[in-house]
Motif scaffolding. Structure first.
Motif, PDB file in Angstrom:
ATOM      1  N   ASP A 270       0.835  -1.216   0.000  1.00 13.03           N
ATOM      2  CA  ASP A 270       0.000   0.000   0.000  1.00 13.03           C
ATOM      3  C   ASP A 270       0.865   1.261   0.000  1.00 13.03           C
ATOM      4  O   ASP A 270       0.593   2.208  -0.736  1.00 13.03           O
ATOM      5  CB  ASP A 270      -0.933  -0.001   1.210  1.00 13.03           C
ATOM      6  CG  ASP A 270      -2.034  -1.043   1.105  1.00 13.03           C
ATOM      7  OD1 ASP A 270      -2.279  -1.557   0.005  1.00 13.03           O
ATOM      8  OD2 ASP A 270      -2.648  -1.341   2.153  1.00 13.03           O
ATOM      9  N   ARG A 271       1.925   1.248   0.811  1.00 14.25           N
ATOM     10  CA  ARG A 271       2.823   2.407   0.885  1.00 14.25           C
ATOM     11  C   ARG A 271       3.522   2.637  -0.456  1.00 14.25           C
ATOM     12  O   ARG A 271       3.583   3.757  -0.960  1.00 14.25           O
ATOM     13  CB  ARG A 271       3.855   2.209   1.994  1.00 14.25           C
ATOM     14  CG  ARG A 271       4.826   3.369   2.164  1.00 14.25           C
ATOM     15  CD  ARG A 271       5.830   3.133   3.273  1.00 14.25           C
ATOM     16  NE  ARG A 271       6.378   1.781   3.322  1.00 14.25           N
ATOM     17  CZ  ARG A 271       7.311   1.295   2.493  1.00 14.25           C
ATOM     18  NH1 ARG A 271       7.802   2.062   1.535  1.00 14.25           N
ATOM     19  NH2 ARG A 271       7.747   0.052   2.617  1.00 14.25           N
ATOM     20  N   LEU A 272       4.038   1.556  -1.046  1.00 10.36           N
ATOM     21  CA  LEU A 272       4.727   1.678  -2.336  1.00 10.36           C
ATOM     22  C   LEU A 272       3.773   2.121  -3.437  1.00 10.36           C
ATOM     23  O   LEU A 272       4.168   2.853  -4.347  1.00 10.36           O
ATOM     24  CB  LEU A 272       5.397   0.352  -2.704  1.00 10.36           C
ATOM     25  CG  LEU A 272       6.624  -0.007  -1.875  1.00 10.36           C
ATOM     26  CD1 LEU A 272       7.016  -1.464  -2.089  1.00 10.36           C
ATOM     27  CD2 LEU A 272       7.782   0.913  -2.212  1.00 10.36           C
ATOM     28  N   THR A 273       2.539   1.679  -3.366  1.00  8.34           N
ATOM     29  CA  THR A 273       1.547   2.099  -4.353  1.00  8.34           C
ATOM     30  C   THR A 273       1.368   3.608  -4.324  1.00  8.34           C
ATOM     31  O   THR A 273       1.286   4.257  -5.372  1.00  8.34           O
ATOM     32  CB  THR A 273       0.200   1.385  -4.099  1.00  8.34           C
ATOM     33  OG1 THR A 273       0.405  -0.029  -4.214  1.00  8.34           O
ATOM     34  CG2 THR A 273      -0.854   1.803  -5.104  1.00  8.34           C
ATOM     35  N   LEU A 274       1.348   4.165  -3.122  1.00 14.09           N
ATOM     36  CA  LEU A 274       1.213   5.621  -2.985  1.00 14.09           C
ATOM     37  C   LEU A 274       2.492   6.362  -3.343  1.00 14.09           C
ATOM     38  O   LEU A 274       2.471   7.304  -4.136  1.00 14.09           O
ATOM     39  CB  LEU A 274       0.809   5.973  -1.543  1.00 14.09           C
ATOM     40  CG  LEU A 274      -0.603   5.621  -1.127  1.00 14.09           C
ATOM     41  CD1 LEU A 274      -0.800   5.887   0.367  1.00 14.09           C
ATOM     42  CD2 LEU A 274      -1.611   6.410  -1.946  1.00 14.09           C
ATOM     43  N   THR A 275       3.609   5.948  -2.771  1.00 17.81           N
ATOM     44  CA  THR A 275       4.858   6.696  -2.959  1.00 17.81           C
ATOM     45  C   THR A 275       5.428   6.579  -4.371  1.00 17.81           C
ATOM     46  O   THR A 275       6.149   7.460  -4.814  1.00 17.81           O
ATOM     47  CB  THR A 275       5.935   6.239  -1.957  1.00 17.81           C
ATOM     48  OG1 THR A 275       6.203   4.846  -2.139  1.00 17.81           O
ATOM     49  CG2 THR A 275       5.497   6.512  -0.526  1.00 17.81           C
ATOM     50  N   HIS A 276       5.096   5.489  -5.064  1.00 16.97           N
ATOM     51  CA  HIS A 276       5.621   5.285  -6.415  1.00 16.97           C
ATOM     52  C   HIS A 276       4.561   5.487  -7.495  1.00 16.97           C
ATOM     53  O   HIS A 276       4.798   5.194  -8.661  1.00 16.97           O
ATOM     54  CB  HIS A 276       6.218   3.887  -6.535  1.00 16.97           C
ATOM     55  CG  HIS A 276       7.481   3.702  -5.751  1.00 16.97           C
ATOM     56  ND1 HIS A 276       7.548   3.854  -4.384  1.00 16.97           N
ATOM     57  CD2 HIS A 276       8.728   3.373  -6.151  1.00 16.97           C
ATOM     58  CE1 HIS A 276       8.780   3.615  -3.970  1.00 16.97           C
ATOM     59  NE2 HIS A 276       9.519   3.336  -5.027  1.00 16.97           N
ATOM     60  N   SER A 277       3.392   5.958  -7.088  1.00 14.79           N
ATOM     61  CA  SER A 277       2.279   6.204  -8.028  1.00 14.79           C
ATOM     62  C   SER A 277       2.032   4.991  -8.931  1.00 14.79           C
ATOM     63  O   SER A 277       1.969   5.117 -10.158  1.00 14.79           O
ATOM     64  CB  SER A 277       2.553   7.451  -8.878  1.00 14.79           C
ATOM     65  OG  SER A 277       2.704   8.574  -8.048  1.00 14.79           O
ATOM     66  N   LEU A 278       1.885   3.835  -8.302  1.00 15.56           N
ATOM     67  CA  LEU A 278       1.661   2.605  -9.063  1.00 15.56           C
ATOM     68  C   LEU A 278       0.228   2.571  -9.596  1.00 15.56           C
ATOM     69  O   LEU A 278      -0.672   3.188  -9.019  1.00 15.56           O
ATOM     70  CB  LEU A 278       1.946   1.389  -8.187  1.00 15.56           C
ATOM     71  CG  LEU A 278       3.391   1.288  -7.684  1.00 15.56           C
ATOM     72  CD1 LEU A 278       3.558   0.064  -6.783  1.00 15.56           C
ATOM     73  CD2 LEU A 278       4.372   1.232  -8.835  1.00 15.56           C
TER      74      LEU A 278
ATOM     75  N   LEU B 176       5.275 -17.579   2.689  1.00 12.27           N
ATOM     76  CA  LEU B 176       4.827 -16.414   3.436  1.00 12.27           C
ATOM     77  C   LEU B 176       5.646 -15.199   3.015  1.00 12.27           C
ATOM     78  O   LEU B 176       6.852 -15.118   3.297  1.00 12.27           O
ATOM     79  CB  LEU B 176       4.978 -16.665   4.942  1.00 12.27           C
ATOM     80  CG  LEU B 176       4.377 -15.616   5.860  1.00 12.27           C
ATOM     81  CD1 LEU B 176       2.864 -15.510   5.645  1.00 12.27           C
ATOM     82  CD2 LEU B 176       4.684 -15.959   7.306  1.00 12.27           C
ATOM     83  N   VAL B 177       5.008 -14.279   2.313  1.00 14.59           N
ATOM     84  CA  VAL B 177       5.668 -13.040   1.903  1.00 14.59           C
ATOM     85  C   VAL B 177       5.669 -12.125   3.123  1.00 14.59           C
ATOM     86  O   VAL B 177       4.609 -11.730   3.616  1.00 14.59           O
ATOM     87  CB  VAL B 177       4.942 -12.376   0.712  1.00 14.59           C
ATOM     88  CG1 VAL B 177       5.634 -11.078   0.312  1.00 14.59           C
ATOM     89  CG2 VAL B 177       4.863 -13.342  -0.474  1.00 14.59           C
ATOM     90  N   VAL B 178       6.871 -11.816   3.612  1.00 13.60           N
ATOM     91  CA  VAL B 178       6.985 -11.065   4.867  1.00 13.60           C
ATOM     92  C   VAL B 178       7.150  -9.567   4.658  1.00 13.60           C
ATOM     93  O   VAL B 178       6.808  -8.776   5.534  1.00 13.60           O
ATOM     94  CB  VAL B 178       8.128 -11.608   5.750  1.00 13.60           C
ATOM     95  CG1 VAL B 178       7.833 -13.032   6.184  1.00 13.60           C
ATOM     96  CG2 VAL B 178       9.465 -11.522   5.056  1.00 13.60           C
ATOM     97  N   THR B 179       7.678  -9.176   3.511  1.00  9.51           N
ATOM     98  CA  THR B 179       7.824  -7.748   3.203  1.00  9.51           C
ATOM     99  C   THR B 179       7.913  -7.589   1.688  1.00  9.51           C
ATOM    100  O   THR B 179       8.313  -8.500   0.973  1.00  9.51           O
ATOM    101  CB  THR B 179       9.067  -7.133   3.901  1.00  9.51           C
ATOM    102  OG1 THR B 179       9.117  -5.729   3.635  1.00  9.51           O
ATOM    103  CG2 THR B 179      10.351  -7.768   3.460  1.00  9.51           C
ATOM    104  N   ILE B 180       7.529  -6.410   1.235  1.00 13.33           N
ATOM    105  CA  ILE B 180       7.650  -6.041  -0.179  1.00 13.33           C
ATOM    106  C   ILE B 180       8.446  -4.746  -0.189  1.00 13.33           C
ATOM    107  O   ILE B 180       8.090  -3.785   0.496  1.00 13.33           O
ATOM    108  CB  ILE B 180       6.273  -5.869  -0.835  1.00 13.33           C
ATOM    109  CG1 ILE B 180       5.488  -7.179  -0.757  1.00 13.33           C
ATOM    110  CG2 ILE B 180       6.430  -5.403  -2.282  1.00 13.33           C
ATOM    111  CD1 ILE B 180       4.057  -7.085  -1.248  1.00 13.33           C
TER     112      ILE B 180
END
Length: 95
Positions: A15-23, A79-83
């Protein structure tokens, strides 16, 4: 086939990357598609070293997007622990 799940932290990272990188709006669909390979090949990602040595990493729908995950063979669970953004000086690949 392995079950693939994301931790709360991984979802928050996305969610954070979607906002900060304008995905784009279809980012979650792209991520889901990228992670699908782990169902059949849970060890496909490169193993990490150092304090991350029990983790593996797979590139996401963009070559800078990293999925950091654990594979529990007994449970057949990925288990994906971080992106993370591989370009960041704080990413697991820059340590």
């Amino acid at each position: 086939m392995a079950r693939v799940e994301l931790t709360v932290v991984a979802v928050e990272d996305l969610d954070r990357l979607t906002l900060t990188h304008s995905l784009p709006d279809d980012t979650r669909q792209r991520v889901k598609h990228s992670l699908r390979v782990l169902e059949r090949f849970p060890l496909i990602g490169r193993g990490l070293e150092g304090r991350w040595s029990s983790y593996r990493v797979l590139l996401g729908p963009w070559r800078w997007l990293l999925f950091v995950y654990l594979y529990d063979q007994d449970k057949d669970l990925v288990l994906v622990v971080t992106i993370q953004d591989a370009q960041s000086s704080l990413s697991v690949t820059s340590v």
